[in-house]
Design a protein around this motif. Structure first.
Motif, PDB file in Angstrom:
ATOM      1  N   THR A 119      -2.801  13.799   4.062  1.00 27.77           N
ATOM      2  CA  THR A 119      -2.751  13.044   3.262  1.00 27.77           C
ATOM      3  C   THR A 119      -1.960  11.692   3.552  1.00 27.77           C
ATOM      4  N   ALA A 120      -2.037  10.868   2.526  1.00 27.77           N
ATOM      5  CA  ALA A 120      -1.306   9.491   2.703  1.00 27.77           C
ATOM      6  C   ALA A 120       0.130   9.871   2.525  1.00 27.77           C
ATOM      7  N   GLU A 121       0.756  10.982   2.028  1.00 23.88           N
ATOM      8  CA  GLU A 121       1.762  11.354   1.848  1.00 23.88           C
ATOM      9  C   GLU A 121       2.693  11.819   3.214  1.00 23.88           C
ATOM     10  N   ASP A 122       1.552  12.621   3.865  1.00 26.22           N
ATOM     11  CA  ASP A 122       1.892  13.129   5.229  1.00 26.22           C
ATOM     12  C   ASP A 122       2.133  12.129   6.205  1.00 26.22           C
ATOM     13  N   GLU A 123       1.039  11.168   6.142  1.00 20.81           N
ATOM     14  CA  GLU A 123       1.222  10.072   7.110  1.00 20.81           C
ATOM     15  C   GLU A 123       2.370   9.393   6.787  1.00 20.81           C
ATOM     16  N   ALA A 124       2.863   8.788   5.698  1.00 24.57           N
ATOM     17  CA  ALA A 124       4.095   8.015   5.384  1.00 24.57           C
ATOM     18  C   ALA A 124       5.157   8.797   6.117  1.00 24.57           C
ATOM     19  N   GLN A 125       5.261  10.183   5.834  1.00 20.68           N
ATOM     20  CA  GLN A 125       6.239  10.907   6.315  1.00 20.68           C
ATOM     21  C   GLN A 125       6.457  10.856   7.712  1.00 20.68           C
ATOM     22  N   LEU A 126       5.305  11.000   8.442  1.00 25.53           N
ATOM     23  CA  LEU A 126       4.939  11.155  10.024  1.00 25.53           C
ATOM     24  C   LEU A 126       5.660   9.857  10.430  1.00 25.53           C
ATOM     25  N   LEU A 127       5.319   8.590   9.681  1.00 25.77           N
ATOM     26  CA  LEU A 127       5.607   7.316  10.196  1.00 25.77           C
ATOM     27  C   LEU A 127       7.107   7.388  10.189  1.00 25.77           C
ATOM     28  N   SER A 128       7.947   7.791   9.174  1.00 24.06           N
ATOM     29  CA  SER A 128       9.196   7.652   9.108  1.00 24.06           C
ATOM     30  C   SER A 128       9.777   8.545  10.184  1.00 24.06           C
ATOM     31  N   GLU A 129       9.228   9.620  10.598  1.00 24.45           N
ATOM     32  CA  GLU A 129       9.803  10.775  11.573  1.00 24.45           C
ATOM     33  C   GLU A 129       9.586  10.279  13.055  1.00 24.45           C
ATOM     34  N   ILE A 130       8.459   9.614  13.132  1.00 30.38           N
ATOM     35  CA  ILE A 130       8.021   9.438  14.687  1.00 30.38           C
ATOM     36  C   ILE A 130       7.691   7.931  14.953  1.00 30.38           C
ATOM     37  N   GLU A 131       8.371   6.851  14.115  1.00 25.43           N
ATOM     38  CA  GLU A 131       8.274   5.551  14.044  1.00 25.43           C
ATOM     39  C   GLU A 131       8.195   4.980  15.502  1.00 25.43           C
ATOM     40  N   TRP A 132       9.421   5.478  16.216  1.00 22.11           N
ATOM     41  CA  TRP A 132       9.675   5.134  17.510  1.00 22.11           C
ATOM     42  C   TRP A 132       8.647   5.111  18.424  1.00 22.11           C
ATOM     43  N   LYS A 133       7.682   5.984  18.289  1.00 27.39           N
ATOM     44  CA  LYS A 133       6.495   6.183  19.144  1.00 27.39           C
ATOM     45  C   LYS A 133       5.314   5.127  19.049  1.00 27.39           C
ATOM     46  N   PHE A 134       5.467   4.414  17.891  1.00 33.21           N
ATOM     47  CA  PHE A 134       4.542   3.285  17.875  1.00 33.21           C
ATOM     48  C   PHE A 134       5.325   1.999  18.311  1.00 33.21           C
TER      49      PHE A 134
END
Lengths: 229, 154
Positions: free
Chosen positions: B138-153
């Motif tokens: 979900t968009a919610e999941d993705e937003a959370q992932l982005l905050s958790e693993i932003e460093w890898k992007f």
């Protein structure tokens, strides 16, 4: 048609495969789908070795992140990287370490005079700066009271002010410690010396009566005079 | 003298191998410890095509280790393994499952590493495309992932 390895291999073998991936690949896997997220991110065993390697040889990792690692190693990994980019220590962090002080080339004659004696400083929660009793510069009792406080600069940054000395700029070191530096000195965390033991009872600094506001008022006023007086 | 053992796949194919070769499978080893006189082992979870590959692997590695542990043989084994792994993805996955079931540890490590190489250095979308995976986050999941693993992007 290529089959989804998670479905084709089952949880055990899929984890076996993911165990060969580095943290960046693993994180990308975690964003593929829900089942991949569960498999790649929420398996502590996959992340524990990456986290151990990331933390190896590091001077300081906040307790909150160490605690997070017990629950969610992949988040602890992210938080560690984020935290390592934080330039300013908190007051509690500043006060928790023993700091080793070295003079820069500008005052190298000072270092020569002191020989190999190490100079250590403590920043205390009551905003005093103290030293071990056998300090090669200060001796038993420091010649004047030293105070510290964080001071905002006009450019929006924050510096560490000690009396009217040139302000100390705080930056992170490669080993996740801090460097406090001005034109004269460079201070780093002295891990071998252990944490700040606290002001010994009976030491004059233990009875310090000045509040932070009073300290700021006193030294900010003097700084003003230095610059414009 | 070398005793022989017959391995039978789930589709009825029979493979006669030296016992020593089959003993690289911890699962078969355990089975033979229980039934020492066994001359035939039925393998319910492995098909003939996959079992042929596993037998090929075990035979080669048995012979190679018998020759001794010189640098030359090590390099030769590495080269052979690489050629051995040059298979379709479905075959690779079957090999992983068979190595896991038969408990041939070195083959399991080898094949899992090869599967990991498929994923290595791919973007999230490339992984989805390669394996035909639908993104059900979900968009919610993705937003959370982005905050958790932003460093890898970055």
């Amino acid at each position: 048609m290529m089959r989804d390895p998670l479905e084709a291999l089952g949880p055990l073998c899929a984890s076996n495969v993911l165990a060969f991936l580095g943290p960046h690949d693993l994180a990308r896997c975690g964003a593929v789908s829900r089942s991949w997220k569960a498999r790649a991110l929420h398996d502590g065993q996959l992340w524990a070795p990456h986290l151990a390697r990331l933390w190896d040889g590091k001077v300081y990792i906040p307790n909150a992140i160490r605690e997070l690692a017990q629950v969610s190693p992949h988040r602890a990994y992210s938080e560690s990287l984020r935290d390592a980019a934080r330039q300013l220590p908190t007051e509690a962090e500043l006060c928790s370490f023993t700091w080793a002080l070295n003079f820069k080339a500008l005052l190298s004659w000072f270092s020569t005079a002191l020989g190999s004696a190490s100079i250590r400083r403590y920043f205390n929660p009551n905003h005093t700066v103290t030293a071990p009793a056998d300090d090669p510069m200060w001796g038993e009792v420091e010649p004047q009271r030293h105070y510290w406080y964080f001071r905002p600069e006009v450019d929006g940054s924050t510096v560490l002010q000690v009396n009217t000395y040139p302000p100390l700029v705080c930056t992170r070191t490669a080993d996740w410690g801090w460097e406090l530096s001005n034109v004269v000195v460079r201070m780093i965390i002295d891990t071998a010396a252990g944490p700040n033991p606290g002001i010994p009872p009976g030491h004059p600094a233990a009875q310090e009566a000045l509040t932070l506001a009073q300290i700021e008022a006193r030294f900010n006023g003097l700084l003003w005079q230095n610059e414009f007086g | 003298m070398n005793a022989k053992l017959t391995l039978t796949s789930n589709d009825g194919q029979k493979f006669e191998v030296e016992k020593e070769v089959a003993l690289q499978s911890q699962m078969i080893k355990g089975m033979l410890e229980d039934i020492q006189s066994a001359a035939s082992v039925p393998l319910a979870n492995v098909n003939g095509q996959t079992l042929a590959k596993v037998v090929e692997y075990c035979k080669f590695h048995y012979e190679a280790t018998k020759k001794g542990d010189t640098q030359k043989t090590k390099a030769a084994i590495k080269k052979w393994d690489k050629a051995f792994l040059n298979v379709e993805q479905s075959v690779l996955f079957d090999l992983i499952l068979a190595a896991n079931y038969l408990h041939v540890e070195s083959l399991l490590q080898l094949t899992c590493q090869a599967a990991a190489k498929l994923i290595c250095n791919k973007t999230t979308q490339e992984i989805r495309d390669m394996f035909n995976i639908e993104n059900d986050l979900t968009a919610e999941d993705e937003a959370q992932l982005l905050s958790e693993i932003e460093w890898k992007f970055e």
